[in-house]
Scaffold this motif. Structure first.
Motif, short mmCIF file in Angstrom:
data_model
loop_
_atom_site.label_atom_id
_atom_site.label_comp_id
_atom_site.label_asym_id
_atom_site.label_seq_id
_atom_site.Cartn_x
_atom_site.Cartn_y
_atom_site.Cartn_z
N ILE A 215 0.81 -1.22 0.00
CA ILE A 215 0.00 0.00 0.00
C ILE A 215 0.84 1.26 0.00
N PHE A 216 1.84 1.32 0.86
CA PHE A 216 2.58 2.56 1.07
C PHE A 216 3.80 2.63 0.14
N ASP A 217 3.67 3.48 -0.85
CA ASP A 217 4.75 3.75 -1.80
C ASP A 217 5.04 5.25 -1.72
N PHE A 218 6.18 5.62 -1.16
CA PHE A 218 6.50 7.03 -0.93
C PHE A 218 7.37 7.63 -2.05
N ASP A 219 7.33 7.01 -3.22
CA ASP A 219 8.06 7.55 -4.36
C ASP A 219 7.47 8.92 -4.74
N PRO A 220 8.26 10.00 -4.72
CA PRO A 220 7.71 11.34 -5.02
C PRO A 220 7.51 11.62 -6.50
N ASP A 221 7.84 10.67 -7.36
CA ASP A 221 7.73 10.87 -8.80
C ASP A 221 6.28 11.20 -9.18
N PRO A 222 6.00 12.40 -9.74
CA PRO A 222 4.62 12.77 -10.10
C PRO A 222 4.08 12.00 -11.29
N LEU A 223 4.95 11.23 -11.97
CA LEU A 223 4.49 10.45 -13.11
C LEU A 223 3.85 9.13 -12.70
N ARG A 224 4.13 8.69 -11.48
CA ARG A 224 3.54 7.44 -10.99
C ARG A 224 2.05 7.60 -10.77
N ARG A 225 1.28 6.64 -11.20
CA ARG A 225 -0.18 6.76 -11.13
C ARG A 225 -0.68 6.86 -9.70
N HIS A 226 -0.35 5.90 -8.87
CA HIS A 226 -0.80 5.89 -7.48
C HIS A 226 0.38 5.68 -6.54
N THR A 227 0.71 6.70 -5.78
CA THR A 227 1.64 6.59 -4.65
C THR A 227 0.98 7.29 -3.47
N PHE A 228 1.65 7.25 -2.33
CA PHE A 228 1.09 7.95 -1.17
C PHE A 228 0.89 9.43 -1.47
N TRP A 229 1.82 10.04 -2.21
CA TRP A 229 1.75 11.48 -2.46
C TRP A 229 0.72 11.82 -3.53
N THR A 230 0.66 11.04 -4.59
CA THR A 230 -0.33 11.35 -5.62
C THR A 230 -1.75 11.19 -5.09
N ILE A 231 -1.98 10.18 -4.26
CA ILE A 231 -3.32 9.95 -3.74
C ILE A 231 -3.68 10.96 -2.66
N SER A 232 -2.79 11.18 -1.69
CA SER A 232 -3.11 12.06 -0.57
C SER A 232 -3.14 13.52 -0.99
N ILE A 233 -2.19 13.96 -1.82
CA ILE A 233 -2.15 15.36 -2.23
C ILE A 233 -3.00 15.59 -3.48
N GLY A 234 -2.69 14.83 -4.55
CA GLY A 234 -3.48 14.98 -5.77
C GLY A 234 -4.93 14.61 -5.56
N GLY A 235 -5.19 13.55 -4.78
CA GLY A 235 -6.57 13.16 -4.50
C GLY A 235 -7.34 14.22 -3.74
N THR A 236 -6.66 14.94 -2.84
CA THR A 236 -7.31 16.01 -2.10
C THR A 236 -7.78 17.12 -3.04
N PHE A 237 -6.90 17.55 -3.94
CA PHE A 237 -7.29 18.60 -4.89
C PHE A 237 -8.38 18.11 -5.83
N THR A 238 -8.28 16.86 -6.27
CA THR A 238 -9.26 16.33 -7.21
C THR A 238 -10.65 16.30 -6.59
N TRP A 239 -10.76 15.71 -5.39
CA TRP A 239 -12.06 15.57 -4.77
C TRP A 239 -12.56 16.88 -4.17
N LEU A 240 -11.66 17.77 -3.78
CA LEU A 240 -12.10 19.07 -3.27
C LEU A 240 -12.74 19.89 -4.39
N GLY A 241 -12.19 19.76 -5.61
CA GLY A 241 -12.80 20.45 -6.74
C GLY A 241 -14.16 19.89 -7.09
N ILE A 242 -14.34 18.58 -6.90
CA ILE A 242 -15.61 17.93 -7.21
C ILE A 242 -16.60 18.07 -6.06
N TYR A 243 -16.10 18.10 -4.84
CA TYR A 243 -16.91 17.97 -3.64
C TYR A 243 -17.05 19.29 -2.88
#
Length: 606
Positions: A215-243
């Motif tokens: 589950i926990f992949d802390f790779d900071p690479d923004p090209l990776r589809r799902h990591t801890f950072w893309t989901i927690s940071i990118g997911g926050t912006f994505t769902w905040l815009g929708i929600y």
């Protein structure tokens, strides 16, 4: 795979499924009868007397649509359990919505979020019902044998029926019922699926061996589809815009009797979101354990990954009449909730932003009939668009991306207006333009040049246990293509970097571009004067960072006073100007306009 093992719908399944529509319609009839003597002007906001409990369930049901019921288990099946990290994003989204956006919308007394910032009303609201309707009506009928056209029209008619009759109260209480159906449907799949795979310990072991628990992949690479950072940071912006700035969410919150109830509804809603998320993730793990040696997608028993969940349900529950119908009701509950909320929100936004601007002296009765008429119009429109969507194929996949790409710039636009008091209209327009341009550039480019497996990293799937009728040598495994460097095609650096960005960062790109450009343009063209800014339309976030100095707080807010005493003083002064007019009107029996009445009501509500 021997498809004879997969059951089909029987009469009891249709009965269970039909009960969902009957109960939903009955709730609409109940509130139509109960509220027949109440003023029709509050039809679209539930009389602003809702409590936090049903609103919380309604928010959860509309948030968790068919995308979660069907898509999340499939994502876990293919990419692993990192999907559960969306719980971190949901937490940030709910906190930001409750503490940043809802207080502003609630205290301002608005009905439509676009009264604060008027922009792209209908386009923004049409995407969600279209996407959700299409997801259900593409994947469920294919696997369960459900009739496509019957499903579309039944859902459209039922949603329009109870929205038109009962208004927001019917939508909220129907959502609460549908939320219970969703949980029961998921629990049925979890219990029976665990039993079929040999127990929880067996499921856990198989999932662990298949790398589904990494589950926990802390790779900071923004090209990776799902990591801890893309989901927690990118997911926050994505769902905040929708929600967070979505009309459906805000409309439910401002229907609460107090601001405290609105905030509590959001926090209780977070618990519901986490429950549904955990159920979806465990469903995906159980489905992988069940098909560990024979993947239906690779074996071509299903034609799309999103058909895996309904296919799995029909196989494990096909021998139990009524239970497959319960799961389909579970998936359709999310669809009914989302579509009904969208119809109600579309009617509200159209009425507030267009009808009331053109017709300022409407009576309560006329307002009620117009609101109900708009519900019918948008119900028919959403159903018609769903029919058209069944012929669009890949265009709907583009619509899914557009939905996320629009969210970031819209979030940035609202943030400019609520957080930064010096933003002017030129800055907002310029920032929004740049935000949309960048997010659409990345999203459309990714649609044309999809990210390589080395970034998405799908996990291996095996079909060694399948019956290979067309081959003498059974295929043992389908390894991920990114493990073979020679299989990677040569592409431009733009496609390998900018277009390969994780889809969860589209919203963040749009947000940052909108805010940055908006602030710069505002400073260049001249910031908004403090006396032209209404303090209740802003949220003093910078107070958290300048709490030690009153001087710096005043500097950050450019002279706008957020002290409660000063705001109350301003309201009293405004009342002193309005009350004489009110007194004269009563004394000489002069009819007051509806706009004046609404102004007085807003002031005394504050």
């Amino acid at each position: 795979m021997d498809d004879e093992r997969v059951g089909t719908f029987v009469s009891w399944d249709y009965v269970v499924f039909a009960c969902l529509f009957v109960v939903s319609s009955g709730i609409g009839v109940f509130f139509a009868v109960k509220e027949r003597k109440n003023p029709s002007s509050e039809f679209l906001v539930g009389g602003r007397q809702m409590t936090c409990g049903p609103v919380a369930l309604s928010l959860t049901a509309s948030f968790m649509s068919a995308v979660t019921v069907l898509g999340a288990p499939s994502d876990v099946y293919r990419f692993g359990g990192s999907f559960v990290l969306f719980g971190v994003a949901y937490t940030f989204v709910v906190i930001a919505t409750a503490e940043l956006f809802v207080p502003v919308f609630y205290r301002s007394g608005i009905t439509s979020t676009y009264e604060v910032l008027t922009f792209t009303t209908l386009n923004n609201k049409y995407q969600k019902p279209l996407i959700v309707l299409f997801l259900n009506f593409t994947f469920l009928p294919t696997v369960t044998g459900f009739n496509l056209w019957g499903s579309i029209f039944a859902t459209g008619v039922v949603c329009t029926f109870y929205c038109t009759l009962g208004g927001l109260k019917a939508v909220v209480w129907t959502d609460a019922f549908q939320m219970v159906v969703m949980v029961v449907g998921f629990m049925t799949v979890l219990v029976q699926g665990t039993r079929k795979t040999g127990g929880a310990a067996s499921v856990w072991e198989v999932a662990k061996n298949g790398n589904r628990l990494d589950i926990f992949d802390f790779d900071p690479d923004p090209l990776r589809r799902h990591t801890f950072w893309t989901i927690s940071i990118g997911g926050t912006f994505t769902w905040l815009g929708i929600y967070g700035v979505n009309q459906s969410t805000i409309q439910r919150c401002i229907s609460c009797k107090t601001e405290t109830h609105a905030k509590l509804a959001l926090y209780f809603n977070l618990l519901g979101l986490l429950v549904i998320l955990v159920c979806a993730v465990f469903s995906g793990l159980i489905m992988y354990a069940f098909y560990a040696n024979c993947d239906p997608w690779t074996a071509q028993s299903v034609t799309a990954p999103d058909q895996l969940m309904p296919y799995f349900v029909m196989e494990i529950l096909g021998d139990y009449p009524g239970l497959p119908g319960l799961f389909v009701a579970c998936a359709f509950s999310g669809t009914l909730s989302t579509v009904a909320a969208s119809i109600n929100a579309l009617a509200t936004v159209t009425y507030e932003d267009f009808v009331k601007q053109c017709c300022t002296n409407l009576s309560n009765k006329a307002s009620g009939w117009i609101s109900k008429g708009l519900c019918i119009v948008f119900g028919v429109a959403c159903t018609t668009m769903a029919v058209a969507a069944s012929y669009m194929g890949g265009i709907v996949q583009a619509a899914l991306s557009i939905h996320g790409m629009c969210g970031g710039p819209m979030l940035g636009l609202f943030s400019l207006g609520i957080i930064f008091p010096w933003t002017n209209s030129m800055g907002a327009a310029g920032g929004l333009t740049l935000g949309i341009a960048l997010s659409f550039w990345a999203g459309v480019g990714a649609f044309i040049y999809p990210a390589l497996d080395i970034n998405t990293r799908p996990l291996s799937l095996s079909i060694e246990g399948c019956l290979q009728t067309n081959s003498s040598d059974p295929t043992t495994s389908v390894p991920p293509s990114y493990l073979d460097p020679t299989a990677l095609p040569s592409r431009s650096s733009l496609a390998d970097r900018w277009y390969s960005m994780s889809y969860l960062y589209y919203s963040a790109v749009g947000f940052l571009a909108t805010v940055t450009a908006g602030l710069l343009i505002s400073f260049i063209t001249g910031p908004t004067r403090s006396r032209d800014v209404k303090p209740w339309l802003l949220r003093p976030v910078c107070n958290l960072f300048c709490f030690w100095s009153k001087k710096y707080k005043k500097m950050c807010w450019c002279g706008v006073n957020h002290e409660l005493k000063q705001v109350k003083r301003d309201i009293r002064q405004t009342c002193s100007l309005l009350l004489p007019r009110l007194h004269i009107g009563i004394q000489y029996n002069i009819p007051l306009t509806n706009s004046f009445k609404r102004s007085v009501k807003k002031i005394f509500t504050k």
